[in-house]
Enzyme design. Structure first.
Site, PDB file in Angstrom:
ATOM      1  N   TYR A  35       0.838  -1.241  -0.156  1.00  0.00           N
ATOM      2  CA  TYR A  35       0.105  -0.030  -0.164  1.00  0.00           C
ATOM      3  C   TYR A  35       0.656   1.403  -0.065  1.00  0.00           C
ATOM      4  CZ  TYR A  35      -3.683   3.252   1.393  1.00  0.00           C
ATOM      5  OH  TYR A  35      -4.548   4.439   1.502  1.00  0.00           O
ATOM      6  N   ASP A  36       1.731   1.165   0.947  1.00  0.00           N
ATOM      7  CA  ASP A  36       2.574   2.306   0.939  1.00  0.00           C
ATOM      8  C   ASP A  36       3.626   2.744  -0.295  1.00  0.00           C
ATOM      9  OD1 ASP A  36       1.913   2.877   3.513  1.00  0.00           O
ATOM     10  OD2 ASP A  36       3.638   1.888   4.643  1.00  0.00           O
ATOM     11  N   SER A  81     -30.889  17.735  17.866  1.00  0.00           N
ATOM     12  CA  SER A  81     -30.476  16.891  18.741  1.00  0.00           C
ATOM     13  C   SER A  81     -31.576  16.032  19.251  1.00  0.00           C
ATOM     14  CB  SER A  81     -30.011  17.670  20.064  1.00  0.00           C
ATOM     15  OG  SER A  81     -30.861  18.727  20.523  1.00  0.00           O
ATOM     16  N   LEU A  82     -31.502  15.051  20.034  1.00  0.00           N
ATOM     17  CA  LEU A  82     -32.543  14.281  20.414  1.00  0.00           C
ATOM     18  C   LEU A  82     -33.334  14.482  21.789  1.00  0.00           C
ATOM     19  CD1 LEU A  82     -30.239  11.086  19.249  1.00  0.00           C
ATOM     20  CD2 LEU A  82     -32.511  11.878  18.129  1.00  0.00           C
ATOM     21  N   GLU A 112     -30.357   2.220  17.164  1.00  0.00           N
ATOM     22  CA  GLU A 112     -28.770   2.305  16.970  1.00  0.00           C
ATOM     23  C   GLU A 112     -28.207   2.574  18.480  1.00  0.00           C
ATOM     24  OE1 GLU A 112     -28.522   5.849  14.305  1.00  0.00           O
ATOM     25  OE2 GLU A 112     -29.583   4.612  12.910  1.00  0.00           O
ATOM     26  N   LYS A 114     -26.024   5.040  20.969  1.00  0.00           N
ATOM     27  CA  LYS A 114     -25.994   6.611  21.092  1.00  0.00           C
ATOM     28  C   LYS A 114     -24.533   6.661  21.385  1.00  0.00           C
ATOM     29  CE  LYS A 114     -27.649  10.843  22.515  1.00  0.00           C
ATOM     30  NZ  LYS A 114     -26.455  11.438  22.825  1.00  0.00           N
ATOM     31  N   ASP A 116     -21.078   8.230  22.335  1.00  0.00           N
ATOM     32  CA  ASP A 116     -20.564   9.362  22.963  1.00  0.00           C
ATOM     33  C   ASP A 116     -19.120  10.189  22.577  1.00  0.00           C
ATOM     34  OD1 ASP A 116     -20.784  11.157  25.176  1.00  0.00           O
ATOM     35  OD2 ASP A 116     -20.094   9.877  26.721  1.00  0.00           O
ATOM     36  N   ARG A 135     -21.027  20.147  14.678  1.00  0.00           N
ATOM     37  CA  ARG A 135     -22.347  20.432  14.984  1.00  0.00           C
ATOM     38  C   ARG A 135     -22.486  21.911  15.152  1.00  0.00           C
ATOM     39  NH1 ARG A 135     -25.983  20.688  19.273  1.00  0.00           N
ATOM     40  NH2 ARG A 135     -28.006  20.297  18.370  1.00  0.00           N
ATOM     41  N   GLU A 172     -20.812  10.277  14.286  1.00  0.00           N
ATOM     42  CA  GLU A 172     -20.098  10.587  15.391  1.00  0.00           C
ATOM     43  C   GLU A 172     -18.888  10.443  15.256  1.00  0.00           C
ATOM     44  OE1 GLU A 172     -22.248  11.920  17.416  1.00  0.00           O
ATOM     45  OE2 GLU A 172     -21.678  11.896  19.396  1.00  0.00           O
ATOM     46  N   TYR A 224     -24.675   8.027  10.985  1.00  0.00           N
ATOM     47  CA  TYR A 224     -25.942   7.367  11.172  1.00  0.00           C
ATOM     48  C   TYR A 224     -27.028   8.454  10.711  1.00  0.00           C
ATOM     49  CZ  TYR A 224     -24.721  10.590  14.895  1.00  0.00           C
ATOM     50  OH  TYR A 224     -24.104  11.832  15.808  1.00  0.00           O
ATOM     51  N   LYS A 288     -35.177   5.319  15.964  1.00  0.00           N
ATOM     52  CA  LYS A 288     -35.707   6.148  15.000  1.00  0.00           C
ATOM     53  C   LYS A 288     -36.772   5.273  14.151  1.00  0.00           C
ATOM     54  CE  LYS A 288     -31.188   8.088  14.150  1.00  0.00           C
ATOM     55  NZ  LYS A 288     -29.898   8.021  13.529  1.00  0.00           N
ATOM     56  N   LYS A 312     -31.647   6.913  27.324  1.00  0.00           N
ATOM     57  CA  LYS A 312     -30.264   6.979  27.986  1.00  0.00           C
ATOM     58  C   LYS A 312     -30.349   5.952  28.903  1.00  0.00           C
ATOM     59  CE  LYS A 312     -28.796  11.172  26.998  1.00  0.00           C
ATOM     60  NZ  LYS A 312     -27.859  11.645  27.268  1.00  0.00           N
ATOM     61  N   CYS A 406      -8.995  28.423  57.763  1.00  0.00           N
ATOM     62  CA  CYS A 406      -8.608  28.328  56.395  1.00  0.00           C
ATOM     63  C   CYS A 406      -7.435  27.642  56.185  1.00  0.00           C
ATOM     64  CB  CYS A 406      -8.351  29.633  55.557  1.00  0.00           C
ATOM     65  SG  CYS A 406      -7.972  29.695  54.026  1.00  0.00           S
ATOM     66  N   CYS A 409      -4.408  30.039  54.669  1.00  0.00           N
ATOM     67  CA  CYS A 409      -3.752  31.138  55.251  1.00  0.00           C
ATOM     68  C   CYS A 409      -3.978  30.978  56.940  1.00  0.00           C
ATOM     69  CB  CYS A 409      -4.297  32.406  54.683  1.00  0.00           C
ATOM     70  SG  CYS A 409      -6.258  32.789  55.005  1.00  0.00           S
ATOM     71  N   CYS A 424     -13.411  31.672  53.922  1.00  0.00           N
ATOM     72  CA  CYS A 424     -12.262  32.371  54.652  1.00  0.00           C
ATOM     73  C   CYS A 424     -12.604  33.603  54.691  1.00  0.00           C
ATOM     74  CB  CYS A 424     -10.983  31.885  53.793  1.00  0.00           C
ATOM     75  SG  CYS A 424      -9.490  32.798  54.199  1.00  0.00           S
ATOM     76  N   CYS A 429      -6.537  36.394  51.293  1.00  0.00           N
ATOM     77  CA  CYS A 429      -5.976  34.777  51.471  1.00  0.00           C
ATOM     78  C   CYS A 429      -5.106  34.529  50.141  1.00  0.00           C
ATOM     79  CB  CYS A 429      -7.096  33.968  51.697  1.00  0.00           C
ATOM     80  SG  CYS A 429      -6.590  32.467  51.488  1.00  0.00           S
TER      81      CYS A 429
HETATM   82  S1  IVH Z   1     -29.194  11.148  15.055  1.00  0.00           S
HETATM   83  C1  IVH Z   1     -32.216  13.885  14.018  1.00  0.00           C
HETATM   84  N1  IVH Z   1     -27.791   9.111  16.047  1.00  0.00           N
HETATM   85  O1  IVH Z   1     -26.268  12.528  20.000  1.00  0.00           O
HETATM   86  C2  IVH Z   1     -31.176  13.190  14.852  1.00  0.00           C
HETATM   87  N2  IVH Z   1     -27.524  10.891  16.865  1.00  0.00           N
HETATM   88  O2  IVH Z   1     -28.907  14.342  20.850  1.00  0.00           O
HETATM   89  C3  IVH Z   1     -30.057  13.547  15.291  1.00  0.00           C
HETATM   90  N3  IVH Z   1     -25.534  10.782  18.484  1.00  0.00           N
HETATM   91  O3  IVH Z   1     -26.078  15.619  17.917  1.00  0.00           O
HETATM   92  C4  IVH Z   1     -28.900  12.805  15.569  1.00  0.00           C
HETATM   93  N4  IVH Z   1     -25.249   8.531  18.256  1.00  0.00           N
HETATM   94  O4  IVH Z   1     -23.996  13.655  18.028  1.00  0.00           O
HETATM   95  C5  IVH Z   1     -28.081  10.436  15.908  1.00  0.00           C
HETATM   96  N5  IVH Z   1     -26.875   6.867  16.413  1.00  0.00           N
HETATM   97  C6  IVH Z   1     -27.003   8.357  16.563  1.00  0.00           C
HETATM   98  C7  IVH Z   1     -26.357   8.952  17.455  1.00  0.00           C
HETATM   99  C8  IVH Z   1     -26.421  10.235  17.500  1.00  0.00           C
HETATM  100  C9  IVH Z   1     -24.700   9.620  18.826  1.00  0.00           C
HETATM  101  C10 IVH Z   1     -25.462  12.104  19.253  1.00  0.00           C
HETATM  102  C11 IVH Z   1     -25.293  13.045  17.797  1.00  0.00           C
HETATM  103  C12 IVH Z   1     -26.480  14.219  18.237  1.00  0.00           C
HETATM  104  C13 IVH Z   1     -26.803  13.878  19.480  1.00  0.00           C
HETATM  105  C14 IVH Z   1     -28.303  14.035  19.611  1.00  0.00           C
END
Ligand code: IVH
Length: 664
Positions: A35-36, A81-82, A112, A114, A116, A135, A172, A224, A288, A312, A406, A409, A424, A429
């Site tokens: 590859y290289d 966001s969710l 899916e 979530k 982090d 974002r 992500e 995703y 979803k 969560k 304290c 001091c 304090c 201090c």
């Molecule tokens: S979908 C409209 N799918 O969670 C749907 N988000 O609070 C928007 N995240 O900002 C995102 N895993 O950074 C989606 N499987 C996943 C995810 C995901 C992590 C994060 C993402 C988003 C935040 C939503």
């Protein structure tokens, strides 16, 4: 020549495919060496015939120049966001809400993980990766294209067919737990500060201005979601996920079709149970609605789609032992008890100290030295002690009482806030002094470049005993100190001097009045116009200001009545630090009452810079184009906002016209 072009095309194509086999399929069919070798061959050809060098070439992942700042990049469709479900029941509620809204008896979902990490958007034009962004606030992110390019899992050119003109995908960026440990081990060896957790490490790596640093970080990505797609005719989210794979994107192996409520709950429980066996952190699952038609029918609220939810997991907890308890003295003199723990790893981060808040908390939870305790850490939230495991308590535990003096001091400590907190009594201090000076010089305050790290030194050498004395520093005092050369002494004095031209709101913020942050400082600057008037503020005036309540007002009044503070402030005045908030000037300013919207990328201004120019001239910068908008400032790559502004006949200015507004 044609031959060479063909040869380059072929090499690029082959290398991109091998890249995919290696980084996505984990199934390489050639050796790294081979590859290289091919990559070097391509590089040599491209260097000889630079006109054939293209954006999708695997040679273009590295070598981009160091940036001064990231330019803003506006998302064509907002990155939402969710909303959260905190347990099984809330997932069931969500499912029934969807059935009701769609008037159906059954709806299919995709489950899916979530992840982090850090959400990003990747933009492909005719199959070529052309831009990528964070974002940001959901509407405008930072253009981090050159850092994203270094992530080998991201295809520079899409594979297969059905390539849309514009394709925006979202995913992500993460760092696996194993790679995170190694990254921190290396940093420890080099005496560099450690990252708190994989998420922070990923965020820090993506925000490097030098892509060579990002390249060395073990970033990974899972895709995703989509933003804009030209002629999007996917029927389901699952079809989209399948197509992503064909285009060469990494998708998460735990994605799963869930055909009813039972399967959703099963998926939630299984993933929660398995989370520790995954190579990376997840903090929940995402559910979803599969049909895109149903998604559209359900639509979105302001910030979240109605068709998805994050389930969560419970925050992670671990058991560890309290080795000792000591105290920390903060900028305002509050003495806080802090437990030193036997180090314990919770979701990637090693926790060895945890605040116990105050004596009441310690007594209520009956926390003793040598006790075994349950410690919890939820995402970025500060870890906390949940409870003592009484069963494990032995005879060698010791109760703890906050000291009467304290710890720094030795001055008497006094009870405040109805005895809830300990403070304090000595405003000079050294602990308070160091922290308040650090705050004073910090970026959001007086912004004295490079000073934060040296303040301890100056306090310990007794060169300064309050913030005003910074302005008396002389080069000859500084060069006496260890670590200070002539050059660094001069630099510090220069930046101290420069800080005299600060704004009123920054000065107010810099003084560190308890309960007065950046926002309140701005309100005060606007209301009082200069610091002398603020010194004479009255309780009834203060509470009249919207967003200032009696507690903040009291805090301000106590601060400005304190003899020592008045002395410091007067001494700042003597050093000609007396900025005014110029309301009168605003009256004359031509942008007064004008509303602006910024869109696209400006070459010479960050979004924040452009906003503050407008605001300083009395104008207002907003996010959405409406009839009330007076001007749209359109940079390159302007999208829907430009269209809308044209439709509404709003005056449109390009970058140089925008610049001219301020040049007189
Ligand atoms: S979908 C409209 N799918 O969670 C749907 N988000 O609070 C928007 N995240 O900002 C995102 N895993 O950074 C989606 N499987 C996943 C995810 C995901 C992590 C994060 C993402 C988003 C935040 C939503």
């Amino acid at each position: 020549m044609e031959n060479i072009k063909r040869k380059i095309l072929k090499l690029k194509d082959e290398l991109n495919r091998h890249n995919y086999r290696y980084y996505i399929l984990n199934d390489p069919i050639i050796s790294d060496f081979k590859y290289d070798e091919m990559l070097r061959e391509l590089e040599a050809l491209e260097n000889k015939y630079p006109k054939f060098k293209t954006l999708d070439s695997p040679t273009q992942r590295v070598g981009a120049p160091i940036l001064k700042f990231f330019k803003p990049l506006e998302h064509r469709t907002p990155m939402l966001s969710l909303s959260n479900a905190k347990d099984q029941n809330e997932i069931v509620d969500f499912y029934h809400r969807i059935l009701k809204l769609l008037k159906l008896n059954n709806v299919e979902f995709v489950g899916e993980t979530k992840l982090d990490g850090i959400g990003v958007e990747l933009i492909y034009e005719n199959g070529i990766f052309t831009a990528g962004a964070t974002r940001g606030d959901g509407y405008i992110g930072e253009n981090i294209t050159q850092n994203l390019r270094t992530i080998r899992q991201i295809p520079l050119k899409l594979l297969g067919d059905n390539i849309p003109e514009i394709l925006e995908v979202r995913g992500e960026v993460i760092i696996s737990n194993e790679n995170f440990q190694e990254l921190n081990r290396n940093r420890e060896n080099k005496n560099e500060p450690l990252f708190a957790n994989p998420r922070n490490a990923a965020a820090g790596s993506l925000r490097q201005l030098d892509p060579k640093i990002t390249e060395k970080r073990p970033l990974e990505i899972y895709i995703y979601a989509f933003g804009e797609i030209t002629d999007n005719n996917f029927e389901t989210h699952w079809d989209f996920l399948k197509q992503l794979k064909k285009w060469g994107f990494p998708t998460n192996p735990y994605n799963k079709i869930l055909s009813d409520e039972k399967e959703m709950i099963k998926y939630f429980n299984k993933m929660e149970n398995d989370r520790n066996t995954l190579p990376y952190d997840i903090d929940g699952i995402v559910l979803k609605v599969n049909s895109l038609d149903h998604q559209n029918k359900l639509g979105t609220r302001t910030r979240n789609p109605r068709w998805a939810i994050a389930g969560k997991f419970k925050p992670k907890q671990e058991i560890t032992q309290i080795i000792s308890i000591d105290e920390q003295v903060g900028r305002t003199g509050i003495i806080t008890p802090v437990a030193n723990l036997k180090p314990v790893k919770i979701s990637g981060a090693t926790i060895s100290r945890v605040t116990l808040h105050n004596q009441d908390e310690i007594d209520r939870k009956d926390i003793r030295i040598n006790d075994f305790v349950i410690v919890e850490r939820a995402g970025d939230v500060i870890p906390k002690v949940i409870k003592v495991i009484k069963k494990k308590r032995t005879n060698n535990t010791k109760t703890y009482k906050l000291p009467k003096k304290c710890p720094v001091c030795n001055s008497p400590a006094i009870k405040i806030e109805n005895g809830a907190l300990l403070k304090c009594s000595n405003i000079s201090c050294p602990a308070q002094l160091k922290k308040s000076i650090e705050h004073f010089v910090s970026k959001k305050a007086m912004d004295i470049a490079g000073a934060e790290a040296t303040m301890n030194l100056l306090v310990e050498a007794k060169l300064i005993s309050n913030v005003a004395e910074l302005y008396d520093l002389k080069e000859e005092d500084l060069v006496e100190l260890e670590r200070f050369g002539k050059k660094s002494a001069q630099n510090l004095i220069k930046s101290v001097d420069k800080s005299k031209n600060t704004s009123l709101q920054k000065l107010i913020y810099a003084l560190g009045i308890p309960n007065v942050g950046e926002y309140t400082s701005k309100l005060l600057a606007k209301k009082y116009g200069n610091f002398k008037s603020l010194l004479n503020a009255k309780q009834d005036e203060l509470v009249e200001i919207e967003d200032i309540g009696p507690i903040v007002a009291e805090s301000i009044l106590t601060f400005v009545k304190e003899e020592k503070n008045i002395k410091v402030i007067n001494s700042l005045f003597q050093h000609e630090i007396n900025p005014t908030y110029d309301n009168s000037k605003n009256e004359l300013q031509k942008l007064k009452n004008k509303t602006f919207v910024l869109t696209g990328t400006l070459e010479n201004y960050t979004r924040d810079k452009a906003k503050s120019l407008i605001e300083n001239a009395g104008g207002k910068a907003t996010n959405t184009v409406s009839k009330k908008t007076d001007y749209l400032i359109a940079g390159s790559n302007s999208g829907t906002k430009l269209k809308k502004a044209k439709k509404l006949n709003i005056k449109i200015l390009n970058e140089s016209e925008f610049k001219n507004l301020f040049s007189e």
